[in-house]
Design a protein around this motif. Structure first.
Motif, mmCIF file in Angstrom:
data_model
loop_
_atom_site.group_PDB
_atom_site.id
_atom_site.type_symbol
_atom_site.label_atom_id
_atom_site.label_comp_id
_atom_site.label_asym_id
_atom_site.label_seq_id
_atom_site.Cartn_x
_atom_site.Cartn_y
_atom_site.Cartn_z
ATOM 1 N N ALA A 3 0.891 -5.266 -4.527
ATOM 2 C CA ALA A 3 2.191 -5.070 -5.416
ATOM 3 C C ALA A 3 2.798 -3.834 -4.587
ATOM 4 C CB ALA A 3 1.923 -4.824 -6.732
ATOM 5 N N PRO A 4 3.992 -3.609 -4.661
ATOM 6 C CA PRO A 4 4.629 -2.333 -3.920
ATOM 7 C C PRO A 4 4.457 -0.957 -4.979
ATOM 8 C CG PRO A 4 6.349 -3.629 -4.966
ATOM 9 C CD PRO A 4 5.143 -4.799 -4.808
ATOM 10 N N ASN A 5 3.991 0.144 -4.439
ATOM 11 C CA ASN A 5 4.026 1.136 -5.350
ATOM 12 C C ASN A 5 2.919 0.990 -6.325
ATOM 13 O OD1 ASN A 5 6.396 2.180 -3.983
ATOM 14 N ND2 ASN A 5 7.741 0.957 -5.159
ATOM 15 N N TYR A 6 2.095 0.315 -6.271
ATOM 16 C CA TYR A 6 0.897 0.382 -7.141
ATOM 17 C C TYR A 6 -0.409 0.351 -6.562
ATOM 18 C CZ TYR A 6 -2.123 -0.743 -11.029
ATOM 19 O OH TYR A 6 -3.170 -0.623 -11.853
ATOM 20 N N HIS A 7 -1.411 1.119 -6.745
ATOM 21 C CA HIS A 7 -2.806 1.017 -6.331
ATOM 22 C C HIS A 7 -3.838 1.265 -7.496
ATOM 23 C CE1 HIS A 7 0.013 2.728 -3.121
ATOM 24 N NE2 HIS A 7 -0.707 1.736 -2.295
ATOM 25 N N SER A 8 -4.810 0.784 -7.363
ATOM 26 C CA SER A 8 -5.802 0.658 -8.567
ATOM 27 C C SER A 8 -7.280 1.306 -8.184
ATOM 28 C CB SER A 8 -5.939 -0.507 -9.550
ATOM 29 O OG SER A 8 -6.112 -1.400 -8.526
#
Length: 372
Positions: free
Chosen positions: A125-130
Motif C-alpha cells: 500500500a502507498p504511504n503505509y508501513h507496518s
C-alpha cells in the motif's frame, strides 16, 4: 429453545457492541498526524489502539484497557505530554487493518493471519508501513481452536466429514487448522469448505444448518457452556501453535518511540498481571468482553499471554504465510525477518530492568512460567 434464544442474544451482543464502540471511537478518533507528536509538551496527542473482544487470544488488550496500564506508563515516560488513549473494538482483524491503513489506528491486537496481511499491506500500500512488535495470546499446539458440530449430529469423527459441508472464515487460523485436520485424514478433496464468519457459523451450528464449523475461542467454550453444540476436534490435534500479535504503523513507531516503549511496558505488565491474578483477570475479561464467567475462567487457564517472540513463533508465522499464499490471499511474499522486530520490546523490558530471554532460550520451547 430457551438456551438457543439466549445464545442468539449473546452472539448479537458480540456483533452489536463492537459496532457501537467503533462508532463512538470513530467520532473521536485520531489520525497519524494527531498521534505523531511525541515530546511536544502540552500539545494534545491521541493514540488509538485496535482490539477484538470476540477473539480471546487478543484479550491482553482488555487488561491494558481496563487497568489503564498504557496511560500509567505514558505518565512515567512522557510526564509532560498531554496524551489521550482511545480504544477501537472490532469484530474482525480486517476492520482493524483497514483503519490502520487509513491512519485511524496506530497499534492493533490481531490474529496471526490478519497480522501477516497487515505486513503485506505495509509493503504494497502507498504511504503505509507496518511492524510486528510482539505476540499476545498463544495456543500451544493449536489449543483454543476447534471444529464444532451441532447437538444431535451423527458426525462422530473427522472421517465422518467426508461428503459434508464445513464452514470457517476463509483465510483464518481456523481455516488452516481445518485443512490440516482434513489433510491428516486424506479428506481435503472430499469436504466442501465454505466461508462463514464466526458469528454466522455459530448460528449455523445452533440451528443445525451446517455439518461443522471451525473456529477459535471463546466460541467453542461458549457453545459448549450453553449446551448447544459439541466439540468434534480440538485444534491441539494439529500440533500447530495458534498465535496472535501486536502490529503497529511503523512510521508512527519511528516518530513516537517513547510512546511505543510505554505501550510495550504496559503489555508486559498486563501479561504479568494475568499470570499472577487469575481471578481478577477473569473478572476483567467478563466485564470487558461480556462473555460468561465460566468461559472467561477457561480462557485464563488455556491461553499463554506472552509478548516474547520465540524462533518457533517465527516458524509458525512462516507456515501461516505459506498457507495464505497457497490460497491466494497474499499479494506479495512477506519478508518476516524485517516485518517482525522485537528490538522495541527488548528496549522496553531493559528500561524496566527486566532481562529478556537469551538467544539460546529463544531457540527452544516456550518457558513455563516465564512471560513478558
Amino acid at each position: 429453545m430457551r438456551s438457543i434464544n439466549k445464545l442468539t442474544a449473546i452472539i448479537f451482543l458480540f456483533i452489536a457492541i463492537p459496532l457501537v464502540l467503533q462508532g463512538c471511537s470513530s467520532t473521536g478518533g485520531s489520525n497519524n498526524g494527531a498521534a505523531s507528536a511525541a515530546g511536544k509538551g502540552q500539545e494534545s496527542v491521541t493514540i488509538t489502539i485496535g482490539y477484538q473482544s470476540p477473539t480471546a487470544q487478543t484479550w491482553g488488550a482488555l487488561i491494558i484497557k481496563h487497568e489503564k496500564l498504557f496511560e500509567k506508563r505514558l505518565k512515567a515516560l512522557a510526564p509532560n505530554d498531554n496524551v489521550k488513549v482511545e480504544w477501537f473494538d472490532a469484530h474482525a482483524g480486517s476492520v482493524l487493518n483497514n483503519n490502520m491503513n487509513g491512519g485511524k489506528i496506530q497499534i492493533s491486537f490481531l490474529g496471526d493471519m490478519p497480522s501477516l496481511l497487515n505486513g503485506v499491506m505495509g509493503i504494497t500500500a502507498p504511504n503505509y508501513h507496518s511492524v510486528f512488535l510482539a505476540t499476545d495470546g498463544k495456543g500451544a499446539g493449536g489449543r483454543n481452536q476447534a471444529i464444532l458440530v451441532p447437538n444431535g449430529s451423527d458426525i462422530k469423527s473427522v472421517d465422518d466429514l467426508a461428503g459434508k459441508t464445513v464452514s470457517t472464515p476463509i483465510g483464518s487460523s481456523s481455516h488452516r487448522m481445518l485443512l490440516e485436520a482434513l489433510r491428516a485424514k486424506g479428506l481435503v478433496d472430499k469436504v466442501t469448505i465454505v466461508d462463514q464468519s464466526v458469528t454466522v457459523g455459530m448460528q449455523s451450528i445452533e440451528q443445525n444448518k451446517i455439518a461443522a464449523h471451525a473456529t477459535w475461542e471463546p466460541y467453542p467454550s461458549l457453545i459448549e457452556s450453553k449446551g448447544i453444540g459439541k466439540l468434534l476436534l480440538s485444534g491441539e490435534e494439529t500440533k500447530i501453535d495458534y498465535l496472535t500479535g501486536v502490529v503497529a504503523n511503523l512510521d508512527w513507531v519511528k516518530a513516537n518511540k517513547t510512546y511505543t516503549l510505554a505501550f510495550l511496558q504496559a503489555l508486559d505488565e498486563a501479561h504479568t498481571f494475568i499470570q499472577e491474578h487469575p481471578k481478577e483477570t477473569a473478572d476483567i475479561f467478563q466485564e470487558e468482553s461480556k462473555f460468561p464467567r465460566d468461559v472467561c475462567e477457561k480462557m485464563v487457564q488455556n491461553i499463554r499471554f506472552d509478548a516474547a517472540v520465540y524462533k518457533k513463533d517465527i516458524a509458525t508465522l512462516k507456515g501461516s504465510a505459506e498457507f495464505l499464499s497457497s490460497i491466494g490471499k497474499l499479494k506479495k511474499k512477506l519478508p518476516l525477518e524485517s516485518f517482525i522486530d522485537d528490538s522495541y520490546l527488548r528496549e522496553a523490558l531493559k528500561s524496566l530492568g527486566k532481562p529478556y530471554l537469551t538467544d539460546q532460550q529463544l531457540q527452544g520451547d516456550w518457558i513455563e512460567g516465564k512471560v513478558y
